[in-house]
Design a protein around this motif. Structure first.
Motif, PDB file in Angstrom:
ATOM      1  N   PHE A  46       0.791  -1.225   0.000  1.00 55.39           N
ATOM      2  CA  PHE A  46       0.000   0.000   0.000  1.00 55.39           C
ATOM      3  C   PHE A  46       0.830   1.285   0.000  1.00 55.39           C
ATOM      4  O   PHE A  46       0.570   2.184  -0.811  1.00 55.39           O
ATOM      5  CB  PHE A  46      -1.053   0.043   1.119  1.00 55.39           C
ATOM      6  CG  PHE A  46      -1.881   1.279   0.990  1.00 55.39           C
ATOM      7  CD1 PHE A  46      -2.873   1.358   0.020  1.00 55.39           C
ATOM      8  CD2 PHE A  46      -1.618   2.414   1.743  1.00 55.39           C
ATOM      9  CE1 PHE A  46      -3.584   2.528  -0.190  1.00 55.39           C
ATOM     10  CE2 PHE A  46      -2.325   3.593   1.539  1.00 55.39           C
ATOM     11  CZ  PHE A  46      -3.310   3.646   0.575  1.00 55.39           C
ATOM     12  N   ARG A  82      -6.474   5.132  10.385  1.00 58.00           N
ATOM     13  CA  ARG A  82      -5.390   5.206   9.399  1.00 58.00           C
ATOM     14  C   ARG A  82      -5.873   4.674   8.057  1.00 58.00           C
ATOM     15  O   ARG A  82      -5.707   5.314   7.014  1.00 58.00           O
ATOM     16  CB  ARG A  82      -4.184   4.395   9.917  1.00 58.00           C
ATOM     17  CG  ARG A  82      -2.887   4.580   9.140  1.00 58.00           C
ATOM     18  CD  ARG A  82      -2.709   3.566   8.029  1.00 58.00           C
ATOM     19  NE  ARG A  82      -2.853   2.182   8.506  1.00 58.00           N
ATOM     20  CZ  ARG A  82      -3.335   1.189   7.786  1.00 58.00           C
ATOM     21  NH1 ARG A  82      -3.721   1.381   6.533  1.00 58.00           N
ATOM     22  NH2 ARG A  82      -3.460  -0.024   8.290  1.00 58.00           N
ATOM     23  N   GLN A 125      -2.222  11.659  10.560  1.00 59.77           N
ATOM     24  CA  GLN A 125      -2.054  10.401   9.847  1.00 59.77           C
ATOM     25  C   GLN A 125      -0.615   9.889   9.996  1.00 59.77           C
ATOM     26  O   GLN A 125      -0.400   8.684  10.149  1.00 59.77           O
ATOM     27  CB  GLN A 125      -2.424  10.590   8.359  1.00 59.77           C
ATOM     28  CG  GLN A 125      -2.302   9.353   7.496  1.00 59.77           C
ATOM     29  CD  GLN A 125      -3.446   8.366   7.722  1.00 59.77           C
ATOM     30  OE1 GLN A 125      -4.163   8.439   8.709  1.00 59.77           O
ATOM     31  NE2 GLN A 125      -3.595   7.430   6.810  1.00 59.77           N
ATOM     32  N   VAL A 126       0.343  10.807   9.967  1.00 61.82           N
ATOM     33  CA  VAL A 126       1.739  10.394  10.180  1.00 61.82           C
ATOM     34  C   VAL A 126       1.858   9.731  11.556  1.00 61.82           C
ATOM     35  O   VAL A 126       2.465   8.665  11.698  1.00 61.82           O
ATOM     36  CB  VAL A 126       2.702  11.596  10.081  1.00 61.82           C
ATOM     37  CG1 VAL A 126       4.125  11.158  10.406  1.00 61.82           C
ATOM     38  CG2 VAL A 126       2.645  12.229   8.699  1.00 61.82           C
ATOM     39  N   LYS A 127       1.238  10.335  12.567  1.00 64.33           N
ATOM     40  CA  LYS A 127       1.278   9.749  13.918  1.00 64.33           C
ATOM     41  C   LYS A 127       0.700   8.343  13.936  1.00 64.33           C
ATOM     42  O   LYS A 127       1.230   7.441  14.575  1.00 64.33           O
ATOM     43  CB  LYS A 127       0.457  10.607  14.884  1.00 64.33           C
ATOM     44  CG  LYS A 127       1.126  11.870  15.330  1.00 64.33           C
ATOM     45  CD  LYS A 127       0.374  12.422  16.533  1.00 64.33           C
ATOM     46  CE  LYS A 127       0.831  13.826  16.847  1.00 64.33           C
ATOM     47  NZ  LYS A 127       0.152  14.332  18.055  1.00 64.33           N
ATOM     48  N   VAL A 179       0.526   6.210  11.447  1.00 58.57           N
ATOM     49  CA  VAL A 179       1.421   5.271  10.760  1.00 58.57           C
ATOM     50  C   VAL A 179       2.633   4.965  11.641  1.00 58.57           C
ATOM     51  O   VAL A 179       3.022   3.804  11.783  1.00 58.57           O
ATOM     52  CB  VAL A 179       1.870   5.825   9.386  1.00 58.57           C
ATOM     53  CG1 VAL A 179       2.859   4.889   8.727  1.00 58.57           C
ATOM     54  CG2 VAL A 179       0.672   6.046   8.475  1.00 58.57           C
ATOM     55  N   VAL A 180       3.200   5.996  12.262  1.00 60.36           N
ATOM     56  CA  VAL A 180       4.338   5.772  13.154  1.00 60.36           C
ATOM     57  C   VAL A 180       3.936   4.816  14.275  1.00 60.36           C
ATOM     58  O   VAL A 180       4.658   3.865  14.601  1.00 60.36           O
ATOM     59  CB  VAL A 180       4.859   7.109  13.739  1.00 60.36           C
ATOM     60  CG1 VAL A 180       5.825   6.859  14.883  1.00 60.36           C
ATOM     61  CG2 VAL A 180       5.530   7.948  12.657  1.00 60.36           C
ATOM     62  N   ARG A 205       3.667   1.246  12.955  1.00 49.53           N
ATOM     63  CA  ARG A 205       4.982   0.695  12.626  1.00 49.53           C
ATOM     64  C   ARG A 205       5.770   0.378  13.897  1.00 49.53           C
ATOM     65  O   ARG A 205       6.451  -0.646  13.985  1.00 49.53           O
ATOM     66  CB  ARG A 205       5.745   1.653  11.719  1.00 49.53           C
ATOM     67  CG  ARG A 205       5.227   1.701  10.293  1.00 49.53           C
ATOM     68  CD  ARG A 205       5.727   0.519   9.457  1.00 49.53           C
ATOM     69  NE  ARG A 205       7.167   0.632   9.249  1.00 49.53           N
ATOM     70  CZ  ARG A 205       8.083  -0.108   9.849  1.00 49.53           C
ATOM     71  NH1 ARG A 205       7.729  -1.048  10.694  1.00 49.53           N
ATOM     72  NH2 ARG A 205       9.356   0.071   9.612  1.00 49.53           N
ATOM     73  N   LEU A 206       5.665   1.263  14.894  1.00 47.38           N
ATOM     74  CA  LEU A 206       6.347   0.999  16.160  1.00 47.38           C
ATOM     75  C   LEU A 206       5.797  -0.259  16.815  1.00 47.38           C
ATOM     76  O   LEU A 206       6.546  -1.061  17.371  1.00 47.38           O
ATOM     77  CB  LEU A 206       6.187   2.187  17.108  1.00 47.38           C
ATOM     78  CG  LEU A 206       7.238   3.291  16.982  1.00 47.38           C
ATOM     79  CD1 LEU A 206       6.863   4.481  17.852  1.00 47.38           C
ATOM     80  CD2 LEU A 206       8.623   2.777  17.399  1.00 47.38           C
ATOM     81  N   GLU A 230       7.433  -3.135  15.155  1.00 47.41           N
ATOM     82  CA  GLU A 230       8.848  -3.255  15.517  1.00 47.41           C
ATOM     83  C   GLU A 230       9.013  -3.745  16.952  1.00 47.41           C
ATOM     84  O   GLU A 230       9.858  -4.588  17.245  1.00 47.41           O
ATOM     85  CB  GLU A 230       9.559  -1.905  15.367  1.00 47.41           C
ATOM     86  CG  GLU A 230       9.729  -1.437  13.940  1.00 47.41           C
ATOM     87  CD  GLU A 230      10.746  -2.285  13.162  1.00 47.41           C
ATOM     88  OE1 GLU A 230      11.589  -2.944  13.797  1.00 47.41           O
ATOM     89  OE2 GLU A 230      10.669  -2.291  11.926  1.00 47.41           O
ATOM     90  N   LEU A 231       8.201  -3.182  17.853  1.00 50.72           N
ATOM     91  CA  LEU A 231       8.394  -3.480  19.276  1.00 50.72           C
ATOM     92  C   LEU A 231       7.773  -4.804  19.680  1.00 50.72           C
ATOM     93  O   LEU A 231       8.327  -5.525  20.497  1.00 50.72           O
ATOM     94  CB  LEU A 231       7.808  -2.358  20.137  1.00 50.72           C
ATOM     95  CG  LEU A 231       8.387  -0.957  19.959  1.00 50.72           C
ATOM     96  CD1 LEU A 231       7.720   0.020  20.915  1.00 50.72           C
ATOM     97  CD2 LEU A 231       9.900  -0.964  20.198  1.00 50.72           C
ATOM     98  N   TRP A 232       6.605  -5.106  19.114  1.00 52.57           N
ATOM     99  CA  TRP A 232       5.857  -6.243  19.639  1.00 52.57           C
ATOM    100  C   TRP A 232       5.678  -7.376  18.646  1.00 52.57           C
ATOM    101  O   TRP A 232       5.054  -8.381  18.949  1.00 52.57           O
ATOM    102  CB  TRP A 232       4.493  -5.765  20.157  1.00 52.57           C
ATOM    103  CG  TRP A 232       4.606  -4.622  21.101  1.00 52.57           C
ATOM    104  CD1 TRP A 232       4.140  -3.358  20.890  1.00 52.57           C
ATOM    105  CD2 TRP A 232       5.248  -4.612  22.380  1.00 52.57           C
ATOM    106  NE1 TRP A 232       4.450  -2.562  21.962  1.00 52.57           N
ATOM    107  CE2 TRP A 232       5.125  -3.302  22.893  1.00 52.57           C
ATOM    108  CE3 TRP A 232       5.912  -5.572  23.146  1.00 52.57           C
ATOM    109  CZ2 TRP A 232       5.651  -2.936  24.126  1.00 52.57           C
ATOM    110  CZ3 TRP A 232       6.433  -5.200  24.379  1.00 52.57           C
ATOM    111  CH2 TRP A 232       6.291  -3.901  24.853  1.00 52.57           C
ATOM    112  N   ASP A 268       7.275 -10.349  15.889  1.00 54.86           N
ATOM    113  CA  ASP A 268       8.261 -11.423  16.080  1.00 54.86           C
ATOM    114  C   ASP A 268       9.644 -10.822  16.302  1.00 54.86           C
ATOM    115  O   ASP A 268      10.045  -9.909  15.595  1.00 54.86           O
ATOM    116  CB  ASP A 268       8.314 -12.316  14.830  1.00 54.86           C
ATOM    117  CG  ASP A 268       7.057 -13.152  14.711  1.00 54.86           C
ATOM    118  OD1 ASP A 268       6.312 -13.241  15.709  1.00 54.86           O
ATOM    119  OD2 ASP A 268       6.816 -13.693  13.621  1.00 54.86           O
TER     120      ASP A 268
END
Lengths: 328, 328
Positions: B33, B126, B266-268, B270-271, B274-275, B278-280, B282
Motif C-alpha cells: 500500500f 489510518r 495520519q503520520v502519527k 502510521v508511526v 509501525r512501532l 517493531e516493538l511487539w 516477532d
C-alpha cells in the motif's frame, strides 16, 4: 500527603483519601503514580477481579450493585470501578444510584469509583488496570470493573480482569448481535439478565448453542450461560457460583501465567503512552513532520524516515539478529 | 495486477478493481500500500471530503444516501466509505440498502465501500484516510465518510475530513447528551434530521443556543444548525449549501494548512502502527517483558527500561537539545 511514599503508607493504613488520590494520579498520568505503584506493588495480586460488560440497557449497573451486595453478605470487601466510555449514547453508568447505595449502607467494605476519559481509550484501559492495582493493594477482596460493551476498546478494559461476565438481556436479535460483535469471544461467563422477560429462554438456548458450536473454550473452560434477574435478586448465587468455578479453573490451569499475560498488555499500554510523549510532546518530532509534509511526502514515507532516525537502526538490527537466530 | 505501479496505472484509467484492491491493501496494512500511495500521491487532494457522524438511529445512512443522490444530480461523482465500528449495538451501516442503491442506479459515478475492524480503532482511522486518498486519486469529486459517533475513536475517523456533519434527531435528551459527549466540538455543521418529528424545533433551538453559548467556533466559523428530513428529501439543498459555505470558509482561512494539520495526525497513526510492529512483532520485546514480569517489576518500571534501551537515549538527548534551543 503529596508524595508516593506517604500515600503508600496511608493506603496500607486503610486511608480512603490516599486510595482516591492515587487513583486520580493514575487517571491523570501523574508522574507520582509509577512511584506509588512501586511502593505498593508487593501487596498487589490478592484480589479477585471481575469484569462486567455488555450492550447498553442490559442492566449491568443493577447487576454490579447486586453482586456487590451478595459479596458483602458473604463478608467480602468490594471495590467497584465504573468506566464511562465518554459516550452518552452507549448507556453510561448510573452513578446517582451508586452514590445513593454507598450513602445508604455507609459500608466501609465498599468503595466506588468512576472513571471517564475523552482523551484516549488506550489511556483509559491503562488507568483502569492501575486503579484495580491500587484497590487490590488497599485490600479489597473483590474488584468489579464495569464498562459498556461497545467495541474493542471496552473489551480491552474488562479483558484485564481474571473473569469476564458478558451481560445480555432479551431483545431484538441481541443474541445474534453479540455473536457478531465478538462479545462471546471475550466472555468467561455469559449472563442472561432480566430472565423473567419474554424471549429470555430463547436467548439462553441460542447462547448455549453458540457456545457449543463455536469453539470459544480456552484451556478447557466451557463458557456457562447463567440466567439472572438482577432487579429481582434471582440467580445471583448461581452466578457467583459460576465465578467461583471459573476462579478454580484458573487456579488449575495456572492463574499466575494468565495474569502475567494480561500484565504484559499493560506494559504495552505504558510503553505506548510514554512513546507518545517522547515522540509527539514538546520538542518531539512534530516540527519535522510539518516540513516533510510541506515537501510533499506521503505519511508512510515520513513515518519511515522518522522511525529510522528515532530507533537509530538499533531495534531493527536487534530484530534481524533474533530472527536469524530463530532460523538457525 | 499485483504490483503497486500497475495498480496505480490502472487506477488512473478508472479501473474499479484496482480501486478496490488498493483499499483492501490499506485495510490489511499490506506492504504494497505505501508504494501504491506514493505512485498516486500527486493526484491526491482534489476531492472534497465530508465526514458524517452521530448517535445510532439518527438516520446517518439515509442522509448519506440522499446527499449522494443530490450530488450526483449536480453531476458530481461520489465515493462513499461506510465505517462499521465492529459493534452491533452502535447501529451499524445498512449496507444492504447501499448495495441495492448501487445496483439500481448502475451509476459509474458512485462507489461504495465499507470497512470494519475488530483489531484496532487506531488502524481503522489510518486505513480510512488511506481509502479516502485512493478514492481522491481515482478522481471522485466528493468523498463521504460515515461512522457512528460512539466515542473518541470514531471522531478521529470523521475528523480527518474537511467538513464534519454531526447528525442528531429529536429524542430523549439527545441535544444535551450530544453536548456532554463532545459531539458539538467535532461538528462543523450540526444537522437535525427527522425535522418533522415532535421535538425537532426544540432540539434545533437548544443546539443553536449551545453553539452560541459555548465558544466552539474555529477560525471564525460559526457552526450552523440545519434541519433536514433525509427520508422525505427535505432540506438537503440547504445542507449542501452549508457545506459549500464551510468549504469557502476553509479556502479563505487556508485549506492547505488545515489539511496539513490533519495529515500530521495520519503520520502519527502510521508511526504508531509501525512501532507496534517493531516493538511487539516477532523478535520484538515480548520475551523481555515476560522475564521482567517474572522478576516482579511493575509495568512502569519495565516500560522505562525498554524505552531507554530502544531509544538508546537518542531521542531523549534530541528532545533536551531542542528544548534548550527553544529556551534561548
Amino acid at each position: 500527603m503529596r508524595d508516593p511514599k506517604t500515600i503508600a503508607a496511608k493506603l496500607f493504613e486503610g486511608d480512603r483519601l490516599a486510595l482516591s488520590r492515587s487513583i486520580s494520579w493514575a487517571e491523570d498520568a501523574d508522574p507520582r503514580f509509577p512511584k506509588t505503584l512501586a511502593c505498593i506493588w508487593e501487596r498487589v495480586g490478592k484480589a479477585r477481579r471481575l469484569g462486567v460488560t455488555g450492550p447498553p440497557g442490559a442492566g449491568k449497573s443493577t447487576l454490579v450493585n447486586e453482586l456487590a451486595r451478595h459479596l458483602r453478605e458473604a463478608d467480602r470487601t468490594v471495590g467497584i470501578l465504573a468506566i464511562d466510555p465518554s459516550s452518552p449514547f452507549s448507556g453510561g453508568a448510573l452513578l446517582g444510584d451508586r452514590i445513593r447505595m454507598e450513602d445508604r449502607t455507609k459500608d466501609s467494605g465498599v468503595f466506588i469509583r468512576s472513571m471517564a476519559s475523552r482523551e484516549s481509550h488506550g489511556g483509559l484501559a491503562r488507568a483502569s488496570v492501575d486503579a484495580c492495582d491500587v484497590m487490590d493493594a488497599f485490600g479489597f477482596d473483590e474488584i468489579l470493573v464495569e464498562t459498556v460493551g461497545v467495541g474493542q476498546a471496552e473489551y480491552d478494559i474488562v479483558g484485564a480482569a481474571d473473569t469476564v461476565l458478558v451481560v445480555l438481556c432479551p431483545g431484538a436479535g441481541d443474541g445474534i448481535q453479540a455473536m457478531k460483535a465478538g462479545l462471546l469471544e471475550v466472555a468467561d461467563i455469559l449472563v442472561v439478565n432480566k430472565s423473567d422477560l419474554p424471549g429470555a429462554d430463547r436467548l439462553q438456548t441460542d447462547l448455549e448453542e453458540a457456545t457449543h458450536t463455536r469453539d470459544i473454550r480456552r484451556d478447557g473452560w466451557e463458557v456457562p450461560v447463567v440466567g439472572v434477574s438482577a432487579a429481582k435478586d434471582e440467580g445471583l448465587d448461581k452466578l457467583l457460583g459460576a465465578v467461583d468455578d471459573h476462579r478454580a479453573h484458573l487456579e488449575r490451569v495456572g492463574l499466575e501465567a494468565v495474569r502475567r499475560q494480561k500484565r504484559a498488555q499493560q506494559v504495552k499500554r505504558v510503553v505506548g503512552e510514554r512513546l507518545d510523549e517522547e515522540l509527539w510532546g514538546d520538542g518531539g518530532l512534530g516540527g519535522r513532520v510539518d516540513s516533510a509534509l510541506n515537501a510533499g511526502s506521503t505519511a508512510y514515507d515520513i513515518a519511515e524516515l522518522l522511525l529510522q532516525d528515532v530507533l537509530g537502526g538499533k531495534l531493527m538490527a536487534q530484530t534481524r539478529d533474533s530472527k536469524t537466530e530463530a532460523a538457525h
